[in-house]
Design a protein around this motif. Structure first.
Motif, PDB file in Angstrom:
ATOM      1  N   VAL A  38       0.845  -1.201   0.000  1.00 14.17           N
ATOM      2  CA  VAL A  38       0.000   0.000   0.000  1.00 14.17           C
ATOM      3  C   VAL A  38       0.876   1.245   0.000  1.00 14.17           C
ATOM      4  N   LYS A  39       1.909   1.236   0.830  1.00 15.37           N
ATOM      5  CA  LYS A  39       2.816   2.388   0.886  1.00 15.37           C
ATOM      6  C   LYS A  39       3.529   2.580  -0.447  1.00 15.37           C
ATOM      7  N   LEU A  40       3.960   1.486  -1.057  1.00 14.52           N
ATOM      8  CA  LEU A  40       4.631   1.564  -2.354  1.00 14.52           C
ATOM      9  C   LEU A  40       3.695   2.164  -3.397  1.00 14.52           C
ATOM     10  N   TRP A  41       2.426   1.724  -3.378  1.00 11.12           N
ATOM     11  CA  TRP A  41       1.404   2.226  -4.309  1.00 11.12           C
ATOM     12  C   TRP A  41       1.210   3.732  -4.119  1.00 11.12           C
ATOM     13  N   GLN A  42       0.950   4.133  -2.880  1.00  8.79           N
ATOM     14  CA  GLN A  42       0.653   5.539  -2.614  1.00  8.79           C
ATOM     15  C   GLN A  42       1.861   6.439  -2.861  1.00  8.79           C
ATOM     16  N   ASP A  43       3.045   5.961  -2.528  1.00  4.92           N
ATOM     17  CA  ASP A  43       4.252   6.753  -2.782  1.00  4.92           C
ATOM     18  C   ASP A  43       4.436   6.997  -4.277  1.00  4.92           C
ATOM     19  N   HIS A  44       4.156   5.978  -5.094  1.00  6.33           N
ATOM     20  CA  HIS A  44       4.289   6.145  -6.536  1.00  6.33           C
ATOM     21  C   HIS A  44       3.301   7.187  -7.054  1.00  6.33           C
ATOM     22  N   ILE A  45       2.048   7.087  -6.629  1.00  2.00           N
ATOM     23  CA  ILE A  45       1.029   8.032  -7.091  1.00  2.00           C
ATOM     24  C   ILE A  45       1.392   9.452  -6.681  1.00  2.00           C
ATOM     25  N   GLU A  46       1.764   9.643  -5.423  1.00  2.00           N
ATOM     26  CA  GLU A  46       2.092  10.982  -4.930  1.00  2.00           C
ATOM     27  C   GLU A  46       3.305  11.557  -5.655  1.00  2.00           C
ATOM     28  N   THR A  47       4.318  10.724  -5.867  1.00  2.00           N
ATOM     29  CA  THR A  47       5.533  11.190  -6.541  1.00  2.00           C
ATOM     30  C   THR A  47       5.244  11.604  -7.968  1.00  2.00           C
ATOM     31  N   GLU A  48       4.495  10.779  -8.692  1.00  3.58           N
ATOM     32  CA  GLU A  48       4.229  11.080 -10.098  1.00  3.58           C
ATOM     33  C   GLU A  48       3.286  12.272 -10.263  1.00  3.58           C
ATOM     34  N   GLN A  49       2.313  12.408  -9.386  1.00  2.00           N
ATOM     35  CA  GLN A  49       1.450  13.585  -9.450  1.00  2.00           C
ATOM     36  C   GLN A  49       2.260  14.853  -9.187  1.00  2.00           C
ATOM     37  N   ARG A  50       3.161  14.783  -8.229  1.00  2.00           N
ATOM     38  CA  ARG A  50       4.010  15.942  -7.930  1.00  2.00           C
ATOM     39  C   ARG A  50       4.895  16.294  -9.121  1.00  2.00           C
ATOM     40  N   ARG A  51       5.434  15.278  -9.781  1.00  2.00           N
ATOM     41  CA  ARG A  51       6.267  15.533 -10.961  1.00  2.00           C
ATOM     42  C   ARG A  51       5.467  16.211 -12.067  1.00  2.00           C
ATOM     43  N   ILE A  52       4.219  15.803 -12.217  1.00  2.00           N
ATOM     44  CA  ILE A  52       3.361  16.412 -13.239  1.00  2.00           C
ATOM     45  C   ILE A  52       3.065  17.867 -12.883  1.00  2.00           C
ATOM     46  N   VAL A  53       2.722  18.129 -11.631  1.00  2.00           N
ATOM     47  CA  VAL A  53       2.453  19.503 -11.196  1.00  2.00           C
ATOM     48  C   VAL A  53       3.698  20.382 -11.383  1.00  2.00           C
ATOM     49  N   ASP A  54       4.871  19.811 -11.110  1.00  2.00           N
ATOM     50  CA  ASP A  54       6.123  20.568 -11.221  1.00  2.00           C
ATOM     51  C   ASP A  54       6.630  20.685 -12.656  1.00  2.00           C
ATOM     52  N   GLY A  55       5.915  20.077 -13.606  1.00  2.00           N
ATOM     53  CA  GLY A  55       6.319  20.163 -15.001  1.00  2.00           C
ATOM     54  C   GLY A  55       7.428  19.216 -15.397  1.00  2.00           C
TER      55      GLY A  55
END
Length: 219
Positions: A38-55
């Protein structure tokens, strides 16, 4: 304070996202360390969303990110079965009744990082009913990008300070504040609690408490 509509975060605020993901992983892999996955799943989603927001990455829908997370944790299991577990999330015990109570007095707008198709299934599975449900997909970015909150302002056709953003995540409320929305923090076991420097308009133990506070303000 005059409020024209309430704007709700969904994942974590109205549905127990970790519990739903944990249940889906357990069903697919009974012997797996579900907490770690679960942590691996959520960490991936949060990281990739942040990368998208940051361009740092072009926009990809939550469906794409979920498939990536599923592939990441799948191993020899079926990633296709895991890819949709993020759409079957249980509501918190007070969610359905709380929304119904608030809907008697305010228009309710759901505002989620989930894609349009995922949001449809999340709402249906959890029994969430809205006057309007908005997906960050329409802004081609993710919260806390201001463009996502502006979707609610445009739909409501009112000034930002007449909208109240409700979330269990302080980072989400800070994003809403950046475009002028009022804010209400609702405590959840899986949320992001406020920091000492945060100043939100309401702090509630749940939706019933929020409804009580709003009722008192408008009595």
């Amino acid at each position: 304070m005059e409020i024209d509509a309430l704007v709700f975060d969904i994942l974590g605020t109205l549905v127990d996202e970790p519990a739903g993901i944990r249940a889906g992983i357990r069903a697919a892999a009974p012997r797996a360390d579900t907490d770690e996955l679960v942590k691996l799943w959520q960490d991936h989603i949060e990281t990739e969303q942040r990368r998208i927001v940051d361009g740092e990455r072009p926009y990809a829908t939550s469906d794409v990110l979920d498939r990536e997370a599923a592939q990441l944790i799948a191993g020899r299991r079926n990633p296709e079965k895991l890819a949709t577990i993020g759409q079957r999330l249980p509501p918190w015990p007070d969610t359905v009744e709380g929304l119904a109570r608030l809907a008697k007095h305010f228009p309710l707008i759901g505002l989620s990082n989930a894609s349009r198709s995922a949001l449809l299934r999340i709402n249906a599975h959890a029994g969430l009913r809205w006057h309007q449900a908005l997906s960050a997909e329409d802004a081609q970015t993710y919260k806390p990008d201001p463009a996502v909150y502006e979707l609610a302002v445009k739909v409501a056709k009112t000034s930002p300070e007449r909208l109240l953003m409700v979330a269990a995540h302080a980072w989400d409320l800070r994003g809403a504040q950046s475009v002028g929305l009022r804010t209400a923090y609702v405590a959840r076991p899986v949320g992001d609690p406020p920091k000492p420097g945060d100043r939100f308009d309401f702090h509630a133990d749940g939706l019933a408490d929020l409804a009580d506070q709003l009722g008192e303000r408008h009595a």
